[in-house]
Design a protein around this motif. Structure first.
Motif, short mmCIF file in Angstrom:
data_model
loop_
_atom_site.label_atom_id
_atom_site.label_comp_id
_atom_site.label_asym_id
_atom_site.label_seq_id
_atom_site.Cartn_x
_atom_site.Cartn_y
_atom_site.Cartn_z
N ASP A 265 0.81 -1.24 0.00
CA ASP A 265 0.00 0.00 0.00
C ASP A 265 0.83 1.28 0.00
OD1 ASP A 265 -2.68 -1.24 0.18
OD2 ASP A 265 -2.01 -1.90 2.17
N HIS A 266 1.95 1.28 0.74
CA HIS A 266 2.75 2.50 0.88
C HIS A 266 4.24 2.16 0.82
CE1 HIS A 266 -0.94 4.35 2.47
NE2 HIS A 266 -1.02 3.33 3.29
N ARG A 290 2.02 5.91 -4.47
CA ARG A 290 2.24 5.08 -3.29
C ARG A 290 3.54 5.43 -2.57
NH1 ARG A 290 0.44 -1.07 -5.11
NH2 ARG A 290 -1.41 -0.44 -6.30
N TYR A 325 3.22 -1.65 4.34
CA TYR A 325 4.11 -0.58 3.93
C TYR A 325 5.55 -1.07 3.95
CZ TYR A 325 4.75 0.35 9.01
OH TYR A 325 5.02 0.26 10.36
#
Length: 344
Positions: A265-266, A290, A325
């Motif tokens: 996601d990140h 992202r 992440y």
């Protein structure tokens, strides 16, 4: 001193850790003095257009001469603790990642611990992985949190590169900025949160170095006159190593977590150079949105860089429970590493 590298590369890839933890607060400190590209052109043979095209940097911060790295650390730590709703006395450990210590002895972490009033905390420094020290520091914190006696760790990335840059250095002068950013990591109850996997590697190189001031080349009038206490950097070697090792490291770490790079996601990358970041994202096929960018207004802030990106996302409310992440950086040495995590 040779710039040649050893022919062997030592990389360690590992699975995650069983005790979950979470990011519960972040903080950022930026010195108020702003140095724009236009400002730099007054003393360096360069231009705003050249700097922006090759680095993506438009401005950076400079710490006041009467202050030191520990002052930035304390200033970043306080809002991080406030956001996490912890007092300094609640901390079990304070870890400072920086290659620009206040002085050789005592340690910067001990100075920060004392200034905060974190009376019962372990004080630990992570230094000579340079810009990758933040990754090492979080990996250390993750392992400390496996200990039942440790529940709250403050990690700070901070560098005052302006103190180790030759004033006439056209390369270093445009790249680096001063900043500190902090994160509070605490034990959590959410199964599957915390560190999922990691990949850590290194390969000896003197392509980025500060040769003077150590046991091999102690400080003398001659080393000072020769500028041996300033950073020197081989740009092409940095480019080649970063654009090779970062995608490899991310791919390895995410694979160990049972994920692919596009499923994360990140991404919180060391904020080195916009072209390095864009090339890394391209090779991994990761959408640019992202991976937050802070280097355009802060420059390369060393160990603070990936934490400034984390702070950007956290304070915007975009790091949500269950999100995956990656924290990824490369630093002098060369050291590189990737952590794959899930927020509780």
């Amino acid at each position: 001193m040779t710039l040649a590298c050893e022919q062997t590369t030592d990389t360690h890839t590992g699975a995650g850790l069983p005790v979950p933890f979470a990011v519960t607060g972040t903080g950022l400190h930026l010195p108020p003095a702003i140095v724009t590209n236009k400002d730099l052109t007054r003393n360096l043979r360069t231009s705003d257009e050249w700097i922006t095209a090759r680095t993506g940097i438009r401005e950076r911060r400079r710490l006041a001469p009467e202050l030191a790295t520990s002052d930035m650390c304390v200033a970043a730590a306080r809002p991080a603790l406030e956001a996490a709703r912890f007092a300094p006395g609640d901390l079990d450990a304070v870890i400072v990642a920086s290659y620009t210590a206040d002085q050789p002895l005592p340690s910067t972490s001990a100075i920060v611990k004392s200034a905060l009033g974190a009376t019962r905390a372990l004080a630990l420094d992570v230094a000579q992985a340079a810009c990758a020290s933040g990754v090492h520091a979080v990996l250390l914190a993750a392992h400390l949190l496996q200990n039942p006696s440790i529940s709250t760790v403050l990690v700070i990335g901070a560098d005052c590169a302006s103190r180790v840059i030759r004033p006439t250095d056209r390369t270093g002068g445009v790249f680096f900025g001063d900043a500190a950013a902090a994160v509070v990591l605490t034990r959590a109850e959410t199964a599957g949160a915390g560190l999922l996997s990691y990949d850590i590697g290194s390969k000896l190189s003197y392509a980025v170095q500060i040769p003077g001031g150590g046991s091999r080349l102690p400080t003398t009038a001659d080393t000072v006159a020769a500028g041996a206490h300033y950073v020197s950097m081989d740009g092409p070697a940095v480019w080649e190593t970063a654009t090779t090792r970062l995608p490899e490291s991310v791919t390895s770490a995410t694979r160990q977590a049972g994920l692919t790079p596009t499923e994360i996601d990140h991404y919180f990358f060391h904020q080195a150079n916009i072209n390095i970041l864009q090339e890394t994202l391209r090779r991994l096929d990761i959408p640019a949105d992202r991976a937050p960018i802070t280097l355009d207004r802060l420059g390369n802030t060393g160990a603070a860089g990936l934490f400034t990106a984390l702070h950007h996302t956290t304070t915007a409310g975009r790091l949500r429970p269950g999100d995956t992440y990656v924290m990824c950086a490369i630093g002098a040495g060369f050291h590189w590493g990737t952590l794959c995590l899930r927020q509780a």
